[in-house]
Design a protein around this motif. Structure first.
Motif, PDB file in Angstrom:
ATOM      1  N   ALA A  36      52.329  68.777  -8.372  1.00 12.49           N
ATOM      2  CA  ALA A  36      53.201  68.420  -7.250  1.00 12.49           C
ATOM      3  C   ALA A  36      52.444  68.662  -5.957  1.00 12.49           C
ATOM      4  CB  ALA A  36      54.472  69.260  -7.281  1.00 12.49           C
ATOM      5  N   LEU A  81      59.445  70.831  -9.763  1.00 13.25           N
ATOM      6  CA  LEU A  81      58.491  70.129  -8.890  1.00 13.25           C
ATOM      7  C   LEU A  81      58.654  70.583  -7.437  1.00 13.25           C
ATOM      8  CD1 LEU A  81      58.736  66.524 -10.360  1.00 13.25           C
ATOM      9  CD2 LEU A  81      56.821  68.114 -10.599  1.00 13.25           C
ATOM     10  N   GLU A 105      61.556  62.914  -2.859  1.00 12.61           N
ATOM     11  CA  GLU A 105      60.328  62.500  -3.542  1.00 12.61           C
ATOM     12  C   GLU A 105      59.865  61.171  -2.960  1.00 12.61           C
ATOM     13  OE1 GLU A 105      59.039  60.927  -7.907  1.00 12.61           O
ATOM     14  OE2 GLU A 105      60.358  62.671  -7.850  1.00 12.61           O
ATOM     15  N   SER A 161      55.480  58.917  -7.434  1.00 14.16           N
ATOM     16  CA  SER A 161      54.881  59.607  -8.565  1.00 14.16           C
ATOM     17  C   SER A 161      53.759  58.718  -9.083  1.00 14.16           C
ATOM     18  CB  SER A 161      55.897  59.896  -9.666  1.00 14.16           C
ATOM     19  OG  SER A 161      56.372  58.699 -10.205  1.00 14.16           O
ATOM     20  N   THR A 171      50.375  58.560 -12.197  1.00 16.15           N
ATOM     21  CA  THR A 171      49.621  59.120 -13.303  1.00 16.15           C
ATOM     22  C   THR A 171      48.141  58.867 -13.043  1.00 16.15           C
ATOM     23  OG1 THR A 171      51.428  58.676 -14.829  1.00 16.15           O
ATOM     24  CG2 THR A 171      49.263  59.082 -15.802  1.00 16.15           C
TER      25      THR A 171
END
Length: 76
Positions: free
Chosen positions: A7, A45, A66, A69, A71
């Protein structure tokens, strides 16, 4: 490759400047990044983002919504 949960926090001041930190560890040691890092076992998070900001900058922050996100490949 095993996923690693992390995070970070985007911190913007009243002038619109974004706080960046110089990474002290690999991957990408010496490169600029937003403050952040690994989420510890049992940690949310939000809690991880606030803790990482404090550890890396000494600032106590309130985590908002948020933003995104992603990967990313992580070596090792």
């Amino acid at each position: 490759m095993k996923p690693v949960l992390a995070a970070g926090a985007v911190i913007v001041d009243d002038a619109g400047r974004v706080l960046m930190v110089k990474r002290g560890h690999d991957p990408d040691k010496g490169r600029w990044s937003i403050p952040g890092g690994h989420v510890e076992a049992g940690e949310t998070l939000v809690a991880a983002a606030a803790r990482e900001v404090f550890e890396e900058t000494g600032l106590r922050v309130e985590i908002g919504r948020e933003l995104w996100s992603v990967t990313l490949p992580y070596p090792g």
